[in-house]
Design a protein around this motif. Structure first.
Motif, PDB file in Angstrom:
ATOM      1  N   GLU A 120       0.686  -1.292  -0.178  1.00  0.00           N
ATOM      2  CA  GLU A 120      -0.066   0.010   0.098  1.00  0.00           C
ATOM      3  C   GLU A 120       0.741   1.273  -0.129  1.00  0.00           C
ATOM      4  N   LYS A 139      -0.704  -6.790  -3.946  1.00  0.00           N
ATOM      5  CA  LYS A 139      -1.297  -6.804  -2.761  1.00  0.00           C
ATOM      6  C   LYS A 139      -2.827  -7.566  -2.805  1.00  0.00           C
ATOM      7  N   THR A 155      -9.830  -5.043  -4.498  1.00  0.00           N
ATOM      8  CA  THR A 155      -8.484  -4.602  -5.149  1.00  0.00           C
ATOM      9  C   THR A 155      -8.305  -4.871  -6.532  1.00  0.00           C
TER      10      THR A 155
END
Length: 327
Positions: A120, A139, A155
């Motif tokens: 992040e 991620k 995501t």
């Protein structure tokens, strides 16, 4: 002459007036003799020797300033104390390459919960670069492997919305299919003896759609071959799910519902192993309802499609109960 006193800024104030000399003459009495009173100020509320209370004093201007800024100083001290208690960011002086290296090391060692915050940070510091896109995909993978499937889906959806022309779009579709493709029932699946087809198939359908889009849009992708194999597995699972429900209804005497589920499996799926059992359930349900014509038609289809069917000789395969079930 009478004196009345009051307070003033410097002490008592005095008011006097005189009584007319003819007062009382109309009644025939002697004039009123007023006693002489000293015309002096009334006593002050404090003596000059008594110090003025602190709150009643008027401070000099140079002494009033610190007290006026006291609330601001208190707020500033609280802010400084709060900032001093905030932990330092160890990655503050790291380069983007170092952050990515550390995140990859965590991914390779299974530290998915530690890799996510690093990725992040990398996504924010390398915004607008291919490294930021890679950070998003990594991620999503870390969230998927860490069991956070909802976060992984969010995501991936965000990545595909922001980067529709990304060279890694095929991998995003493949990973989206993997997130929903869950054939692992957990560490206690051997206790319950639950089959994948016995669970709700919404996730399997979502996985199939992602794999189908991948194979359609990117037929030459390195992930397409595996996606097609998984699509075959999902189709078999979906068909088996319909047959599982049909079997459930049939064993409980709900023959109309069993016929509906068996017909749905036969109409929606082709060349899957579950269709043999679907035909058998259809034959037996028609027979139980006394629909002999439909029963015979289904039997002819069964004999033509599965001439060596074990269902016609042994019936439905009984599933062994778990070891803990005693009833």
């Amino acid at each position: 002459r009478v004196c009345f006193g009051g307070m003033s800024g410097h002490g008592g104030f005095v008011h006097t007036f005189s009584v007319p000399r003819h007062a009382g003459r109309a009644t025939g009495h002697a004039p009123v003799q007023w006693p002489a009173l000293p015309c002096q100020p009334l006593p002050r509320w404090r003596s000059p020797e008594t110090p003025m209370p602190f709150f009643a004093r008027k401070l000099p201007a140079m002494l009033r300033a610190p007290f006026a800024t006291l609330p601001a100083l208190l707020v500033a001290s609280l802010l400084v104390a709060g900032c001093s208690s905030t932990p330092d960011d160890p990655t503050a002086n790291w380069t983007t390459d170092r952050i990515y290296t550390e995140a990859r090391d965590e991914l390779n060692s299974g530290g998915y919960d530690k890799a996510v915050p690093l990725l992040e940070k990398l996504e924010g510091r390398a915004a607008g670069t291919p490294m930021a896109q890679q950070a998003q995909l990594d991620k999503a993978y870390a969230q998927y492997k860490g069991g956070e499937k909802a976060q992984a889906m969010a995501t991936l959806d965000r990545f595909m919305k922001l980067h529709p022309a990304s060279p890694a779009f095929d991998y995003a579709l493949y990973l989206k299919g993997l997130v929903n493709f869950n054939d692992n029932l957990g560490m206690f699946s051997w206790l319950s003896q639950q089959d994948l087809s016995e669970r709700d198939q919404k996730a399997a359908k979502d996985s199939f759609e992602a794999f189908r889009e991948l194979s359609t849009r990117f037929p030459e992708s390195r992930y397409t071959q595996d996606a097609r194999l998984r699509m075959t597995y999902i189709v078999n699972s979906l068909a088996q799910y319909e047959v599982h429900v049909a079997r459930y209804y049939f064993q409980r005497g709900a023959y109309v519902a069993a016929i509906g589920r068996a017909q749905s499996a036969l109409a929606d799926y082709q060349a899957v192993p579950a269709l043999e059992e679907a035909l058998y359930i259809l034959i037996q349900s028609y027979d139980a309802l006394g629909l002999t014509q439909l029963r015979d038609d289904a039997r002819r289809v069964m004999e033509a499609s599965y001439p060596q069917s074990t269902f016609m000789t042994h019936g439905l395969k009984g599933k062994s109960d778990p070891w803990w079930k005693f009833w």
